[in-house]
Design a protein around this motif. Sequence first.
Motif, PDB file in Angstrom:
ATOM      1  N   TYR A  27      -3.658   5.079  -4.994  1.00 47.09           N
ATOM      2  CA  TYR A  27      -3.712   5.484  -3.588  1.00 47.09           C
ATOM      3  C   TYR A  27      -4.946   4.886  -2.909  1.00 47.09           C
ATOM      4  N   GLY A  28      -6.088   4.930  -3.577  1.00 46.45           N
ATOM      5  CA  GLY A  28      -7.303   4.357  -3.012  1.00 46.45           C
ATOM      6  C   GLY A  28      -7.185   2.866  -2.782  1.00 46.45           C
ATOM      7  N   TYR A  29      -6.676   2.157  -3.788  1.00 44.72           N
ATOM      8  CA  TYR A  29      -6.496   0.707  -3.632  1.00 44.72           C
ATOM      9  C   TYR A  29      -5.530   0.394  -2.495  1.00 44.72           C
ATOM     10  N   GLU A  30      -4.407   1.083  -2.483  1.00 41.66           N
ATOM     11  CA  GLU A  30      -3.318   0.779  -1.553  1.00 41.66           C
ATOM     12  C   GLU A  30      -3.707   1.049  -0.098  1.00 41.66           C
ATOM     13  N   ARG A  52      -4.606  -8.861  -2.156  1.00 50.34           N
ATOM     14  CA  ARG A  52      -3.654  -9.767  -2.806  1.00 50.34           C
ATOM     15  C   ARG A  52      -2.768  -9.003  -3.791  1.00 50.34           C
ATOM     16  N   LEU A  53      -3.379  -8.132  -4.578  1.00 52.94           N
ATOM     17  CA  LEU A  53      -2.600  -7.362  -5.541  1.00 52.94           C
ATOM     18  C   LEU A  53      -1.620  -6.426  -4.835  1.00 52.94           C
ATOM     19  N   ASN A 303       0.784  -2.570  -9.387  1.00 52.66           N
ATOM     20  CA  ASN A 303       0.217  -3.848  -8.953  1.00 52.66           C
ATOM     21  C   ASN A 303      -1.260  -3.981  -9.288  1.00 52.66           C
ATOM     22  N   PHE A 304      -1.970  -2.854  -9.391  1.00 51.39           N
ATOM     23  CA  PHE A 304      -3.433  -2.881  -9.495  1.00 51.39           C
ATOM     24  C   PHE A 304      -3.936  -2.715 -10.923  1.00 51.39           C
TER      25      PHE A 304
END
Length: 311
Positions: A27-30, A52-53, A303-304
Motif C-alpha cells: 500500500y505504501g509503495y503503490e 517503474r515497479l 510488483n514490489f
Amino acid sequence: MFDITPYPTFSWSLSRHKTLTSCARKYGYEYYFSHNGWLSYNVEPFHQHVYRLKKLQSMPILFGQIVHRFIEQAINDYLQTGKPPSLEELIHWARGQLNAAFVDSTRHFELWRQKPTKYYMMQEIYYNGMLNPELIQDYKERLRLVFNHFLMSETFRQITAQKGSLRIGEPEQFRSMKIDDIQVFVVMDFHYYDELTDKWVIVDWKTGSESDDDRQQLALYAYYVQQKYRVSLEQIEVYNEYLLTGKRKKYVFTDIDMDNILYTFQRSVLEMKKYQADIFSNEPLDIEDFEQTLEKWHCRGCNFRELCEQI
C-alpha cells in the motif's frame, strides 16, 4: 497545467482498500512512494524505481485490461455504426496488443525504464526473464473464449436489440463521488439507462473466476449510480458477465448493503489515516512503518517484491 505536489492527494477506492488489507508495505509503495516517480528530474531515484515497479503488468492483469479495452471499443463502434465486430477481429486486435507487450518486455527494457508509461513491461518477464509456454497457450485459448462469450452475452445482445432505447452512461472510465468530503473513485465497466423498463443497468465484465469480492465491488457501483442519478435501488439492476464461462449473475442490493459499503469505507479510511504523518498534506510515515504482510503468498505476485528483498 499539472501541479507537482510533494505528496499525493488522499482519496479512497475499493482497490486501495484491498491493497491495504493485503499488505501495508505494498500500500505504501503503490499510493505514496511511487508519487512523482514519473518525473525525469527533481525526484529521488527511489521514487522513480518504485513507480517503474508499479507499472509492471502481470499476464492476468494485462489480459483483462486488453479485453476490457476492446469490449469498450466494440460497444462504442456498434453504437456509432450499427455493425458489431466479428469474433476474429476482436481476437486479432487483442492478440496484437499482447504481442506488442511481449516485444516491449523482451526488447525495449531500457526504453521502458526511462518511460514506463509509454512501454509495456510484463511482470513475469521482469522477474523471471521469460513467459511460461503453458501460460502463453492458456491465454491464447482464453482470448477466443472471452470474446465469444462477450458477443453471445445477454448484455451485448440487448445492446444490439435495443439500441434506440438505451441511454449509455458517461464514457469516461474513472468516475468519482464525494463521501465525507473524501474523493472516492469508482471504475465501472459499463452502465446504461433502459427507457423501456425505467431501469439503470450496471454490467461488470470479468475475465477471471468468480470471487468473494465481486458482490462488494458491485454494491459500491450501485451506491454510485444511486447517488449520481438520485434513483432508488429498485431502479438499479446489477450484473456480472463472467466471460470465461459465459455465466451471467444478477445481484440484488438493499439499503443494508449500502450501509455496509459506507461502514467499510469509514473503517478503511480510519485505518489508512494511521499511515499519515500529516493528515493535512497527506505526508506518509517512513516506509519502514508500513508493515510487510506475514502471509507470504501475497508476495509471489507482488510488483514490489524486489524492494522488500533488499531491505
